[in-house]
Design a protein around this motif. Sequence first.
Motif, mmCIF file in Angstrom:
data_model
loop_
_atom_site.group_PDB
_atom_site.id
_atom_site.type_symbol
_atom_site.label_atom_id
_atom_site.label_comp_id
_atom_site.label_asym_id
_atom_site.label_seq_id
_atom_site.Cartn_x
_atom_site.Cartn_y
_atom_site.Cartn_z
ATOM 1 N N ASP A 1 0.815 -1.221 0.000
ATOM 2 C CA ASP A 1 0.000 0.000 0.000
ATOM 3 C C ASP A 1 0.847 1.269 0.000
ATOM 4 N N ARG A 2 2.059 1.157 0.528
ATOM 5 C CA ARG A 2 2.881 2.359 0.677
ATOM 6 C C ARG A 2 4.351 1.986 0.506
ATOM 7 N N ILE A 3 5.123 2.858 -0.166
ATOM 8 C CA ILE A 3 6.558 2.625 -0.357
ATOM 9 C C ILE A 3 7.336 3.821 0.168
ATOM 10 N N ILE A 4 8.309 3.552 1.035
ATOM 11 C CA ILE A 4 9.220 4.567 1.564
ATOM 12 C C ILE A 4 10.629 4.179 1.137
ATOM 13 N N ASP A 5 11.327 5.084 0.498
ATOM 14 C CA ASP A 5 12.647 4.791 -0.073
ATOM 15 C C ASP A 5 13.684 5.733 0.535
ATOM 16 N N THR A 6 14.688 5.172 1.231
ATOM 17 C CA THR A 6 15.692 6.013 1.908
ATOM 18 C C THR A 6 17.057 5.975 1.228
ATOM 19 N N GLN A 7 17.132 5.489 -0.009
ATOM 20 C CA GLN A 7 18.425 5.386 -0.692
ATOM 21 C C GLN A 7 18.321 6.014 -2.091
ATOM 22 N N ILE B 279 2.438 5.712 -4.434
ATOM 23 C CA ILE B 279 3.406 6.800 -4.537
ATOM 24 C C ILE B 279 4.750 6.353 -3.956
ATOM 25 N N LEU B 280 5.845 6.713 -4.613
ATOM 26 C CA LEU B 280 7.181 6.472 -4.071
ATOM 27 C C LEU B 280 7.557 7.652 -3.181
ATOM 28 N N GLU B 281 7.649 7.404 -1.871
ATOM 29 C CA GLU B 281 8.059 8.445 -0.928
ATOM 30 C C GLU B 281 9.577 8.398 -0.818
ATOM 31 N N LYS B 282 10.232 9.287 -1.531
ATOM 32 C CA LYS B 282 11.697 9.302 -1.607
ATOM 33 C C LYS B 282 12.239 10.266 -0.555
ATOM 34 N N ILE B 283 12.984 9.721 0.403
ATOM 35 C CA ILE B 283 13.551 10.554 1.463
ATOM 36 C C ILE B 283 15.006 10.846 1.150
ATOM 37 N N ALA B 284 15.329 12.110 0.990
ATOM 38 C CA ALA B 284 16.731 12.507 0.778
ATOM 39 C C ALA B 284 17.425 12.500 2.127
ATOM 40 N N VAL B 285 18.210 11.469 2.375
ATOM 41 C CA VAL B 285 18.865 11.331 3.675
ATOM 42 C C VAL B 285 19.989 12.343 3.827
#
Length: 432
Positions: free
Chosen positions: A107-113, A136-142
Amino acid sequence: MAKQKKQKTHLIITSSGGGGLIQAAIAKEQELKAEDPGAKIIVKDVMQEWVWRGIGLFGVFAYNWTQKRGRIFLQTLLVNCQRAAEVLFLPRIYFKLRKILQEESVDRIIDTQPLGTKVMIKALRHFHKKSGKKIILEKIAVDLPTPSCQHFFRGVKSLSAQDREYLSFITIEPLLEKGESVADFWKKHCDLKPSEVVYEKYPIRQSFKKLMKQPPSFLVKELTIRSESKKESTHQRKIFTRGSIAFSVAPSGHVFSIAPNDWVMVILLGSNPAENAAFRYIAETIRVAQKRDLSKKIHLFVFCGKYEGTLFQEVCHFLEGVKEYPKNVSVIPMSFQTDEAIAPLFHRSNISITKSGGHTAMELLAVSRNHMWIHSEAKKEGGSSWTTQELLGGIASWEAGNALYLKEKAKAEIVTPERFAPLFEKLLAEAP
């Protein structure tokens, strides 16, 4: 009967190609569990699970080795090679993601890379077309948003207008150049409008978030440090009892009592600590303390990696052999710690000496109240005058951007083992 709420399935994508990427994934997993203890969470490591395993393992090993040895050039070379190799990995990333979407009802995607942004979006678009389910691709800029954050920005900038409908780009406020607007920054680096960027302060672990909520007057009075084994615990006591820190023995380690006027120093040079630099910071602290009649107690907590590792053993051997040991200095060598130990250490520290990985930088921004010193591997023959660019030259380019961000936004100081002693002595002289 009331209709039972459908359990959500969350997919977290991360990479062991950087300790901060993993910690950001842990932070999001903690957050999801706090919001919904029954949520189904799947964590996938791109380097370990989605690319060819041999290449992924070699890349992680080589990157960790360059960190421990402080080899900035090789570290940068490896990251550049990783960027080139990404082209080879794109088909595998696409098919691995499509398979999980179909098999796990995500249901949800979180991407930390940073890898594979465009191909992941492609997989989501094709999945939406086939199944009718839009994710939705939740892209986190680490890493912090500076011009040096291109490893996260490039994939976002390459997206089409249709692709961006499947992206939520999550970061913090950017570091702007003179005369630059927020709109200019995001247009130049990501081809995004400010309204398409989501600001989050900060994607950090729960222990840090709890301390963020504390008033400025709050002061940590106890620090709990775990030990890997009884052998480590016994060895630690042999070292720190040479100083004057108050402590009690706990089942898993030690609990240290910190008086309001005591100074706490922390050395954390990455998940694979730069061994030579960490050792020299300890030696310089002892040397400065031997020259001065310290009125304050100084407690130096040092992250040394594994107890059986080279750095831990060399630090203990050195400290055991110091003659005329300064009684007001306690050095606590430590193996790996959880966020429950790191967060109060950062919050209570008078001086923190860290590398400028993106996740560490955000944790410092969240809870640090005193002097942030950022480690650089820069070398210089003679003289004590350094330019900012010379110091940044001793930090891998993407982390140099983070260091500059901390310098501009939080008045951080960039230090080397050679610069450390004069700065430390100045602080001691100015202390009330």
